[in-house]
Write a protein that holds these residues in place. Structure first.
Motif, short mmCIF file in Angstrom:
data_model
loop_
_atom_site.label_atom_id
_atom_site.label_comp_id
_atom_site.label_asym_id
_atom_site.label_seq_id
_atom_site.Cartn_x
_atom_site.Cartn_y
_atom_site.Cartn_z
N GLY A 184 0.80 -1.22 0.00
CA GLY A 184 0.00 0.00 0.00
C GLY A 184 0.82 1.26 0.00
O GLY A 184 0.33 2.33 -0.39
N ASP A 185 2.08 1.19 0.44
CA ASP A 185 2.95 2.36 0.51
C ASP A 185 3.70 2.50 -0.82
O ASP A 185 4.49 1.62 -1.18
CB ASP A 185 3.94 2.18 1.65
N PRO A 186 3.49 3.60 -1.55
CA PRO A 186 4.14 3.74 -2.86
C PRO A 186 5.57 4.28 -2.81
O PRO A 186 6.15 4.58 -3.85
CB PRO A 186 3.22 4.73 -3.58
N THR A 187 6.15 4.40 -1.63
CA THR A 187 7.52 4.92 -1.51
C THR A 187 8.50 3.99 -2.22
O THR A 187 8.51 2.78 -1.97
CB THR A 187 7.93 5.06 -0.04
N PRO A 188 9.36 4.51 -3.12
CA PRO A 188 10.32 3.65 -3.82
C PRO A 188 11.32 3.02 -2.86
O PRO A 188 11.79 3.66 -1.91
CB PRO A 188 11.03 4.63 -4.77
N SER A 189 11.63 1.77 -3.11
CA SER A 189 12.67 1.09 -2.35
C SER A 189 14.01 1.27 -3.06
O SER A 189 14.08 1.71 -4.20
CB SER A 189 12.36 -0.40 -2.23
N ARG A 190 15.10 0.88 -2.38
CA ARG A 190 16.41 0.95 -3.02
C ARG A 190 16.44 0.05 -4.25
O ARG A 190 17.01 0.41 -5.28
CB ARG A 190 17.51 0.55 -2.03
N ALA A 191 15.82 -1.13 -4.15
CA ALA A 191 15.77 -2.05 -5.31
C ALA A 191 15.02 -1.41 -6.47
O ALA A 191 15.40 -1.59 -7.64
CB ALA A 191 15.12 -3.37 -4.91
N ASP A 192 13.96 -0.66 -6.19
CA ASP A 192 13.21 0.03 -7.24
C ASP A 192 14.11 1.04 -7.95
O ASP A 192 14.07 1.18 -9.18
CB ASP A 192 12.00 0.77 -6.65
N VAL A 193 14.90 1.78 -7.17
CA VAL A 193 15.78 2.80 -7.74
C VAL A 193 16.84 2.16 -8.63
O VAL A 193 17.11 2.63 -9.75
CB VAL A 193 16.44 3.64 -6.62
N VAL A 194 17.44 1.07 -8.15
CA VAL A 194 18.48 0.39 -8.93
C VAL A 194 17.89 -0.18 -10.22
O VAL A 194 18.47 -0.04 -11.30
CB VAL A 194 19.12 -0.73 -8.08
N MET A 195 16.73 -0.82 -10.12
CA MET A 195 16.09 -1.37 -11.31
C MET A 195 15.80 -0.30 -12.34
O MET A 195 16.05 -0.45 -13.53
CB MET A 195 14.78 -2.07 -10.92
N THR A 196 15.28 0.83 -11.87
CA THR A 196 14.93 1.93 -12.78
C THR A 196 16.17 2.46 -13.48
O THR A 196 16.15 2.70 -14.71
CB THR A 196 14.24 3.06 -12.00
N LYS A 197 17.26 2.66 -12.74
CA LYS A 197 18.50 3.16 -13.35
C LYS A 197 19.01 2.19 -14.41
O LYS A 197 19.45 2.61 -15.50
CB LYS A 197 19.57 3.37 -12.28
#
Length: 230
Positions: A184-197
């Protein structure tokens, strides 16, 4: 009139009154469980479905949660057969098609509120992580809205290759990445940031632009672009 006939007459009267309220006042004239009753009327003609509608909303947390529930989960819910499950899921499918049509009428970047409304309806209540991509043409019109992974998205290394392969197949020149957080929390995780980059870096090498990465939660969304993460 026998007892059974009286019960059926009362049930028919309740249904008629509920339909009339809806036709006169629209969805705002009904509580969520009553709107769900209208759907269940179509599939369960000879039973009082008010208790069932209330139980389903309690089980799934909201009206939207009921519509978004998996088919197998709904099949396991007490009181629902396949006809009722199909009725519920057909209403969700119709709503999403309508929302997607609204999101596709103009270039995505100039129709952003319709796009984010569609994504919220499509992904906010999915009980597992789902990763999708909006593939755009040179005018930022939507070419394809496609789910590339339905489950965990921890294995980030696979996504750049898959995203680029599909973009080339569709002749897309820009993308919007989207996934949901079942917590429910849409805050990006570190894994989300790495994947996006990783995806951005891979796409840039072949001239494909990533406009944004949207994370959908139950009550809102996060935009990597707005957060300064890309």
């Amino acid at each position: 009139m026998g007892d059974q006939a009286k019960v059926q007459s009362h049930l028919n009267g309740h249904r008629a009154r509920l339909r009339e309220r809806f036709l006169k006042g629209g969805a705002d004239a009904l509580a969520d469980y009553e709107l769900l009753e209208l759907i269940l009327f179509l599939a369960i003609p000879r039973r009082d479905v008010k208790p069932l509608a209330k139980d389903l909303i309690e089980r799934y947390g909201s009206y939207a949660g009921v519509l978004s529930a998996d088919v197998e989960s709904l099949r396991a819910a007490p009181g629902l057969g396949d006809t009722a499950v199909a009725a519920i899921k057909s209403v969700q499918a119709s709503a999403l098609r309508l929302a997607r049509a609204g999101a596709s009428t103009r270039p995505v970047m100039s129709n952003w509120s319709a796009v984010t409304d569609y994504l919220q309806g499509a992904m906010a209540h999915i009980p597992r992580e789902q990763f999708r991509v909006l593939f755009l043409d040179r005018k930022n019109a939507l070419l394809k809205d496609e789910v590339l992974s339905d489950g965990t998205i921890d294995e980030a290394a696979v996504y750049p290759r898959e995203v680029v392969r599909r973009a080339l197949e569709l002749d897309a020149t820009a993308l919007i990445l989207v996934h949901n957080h079942p917590s429910g929390d849409p805050t990006p995780s570190r894994a989300d940031v790495v994947m996006t980059k990783n995806i951005i870096d891979t796409c840039e090498r072949i001239g494909i632009r990533v406009h944004d990465h949207i994370i959908v939660g139950k009550t809102g969304q996060s935009s990597f672009k707005e957060l300064g993460l890309m």
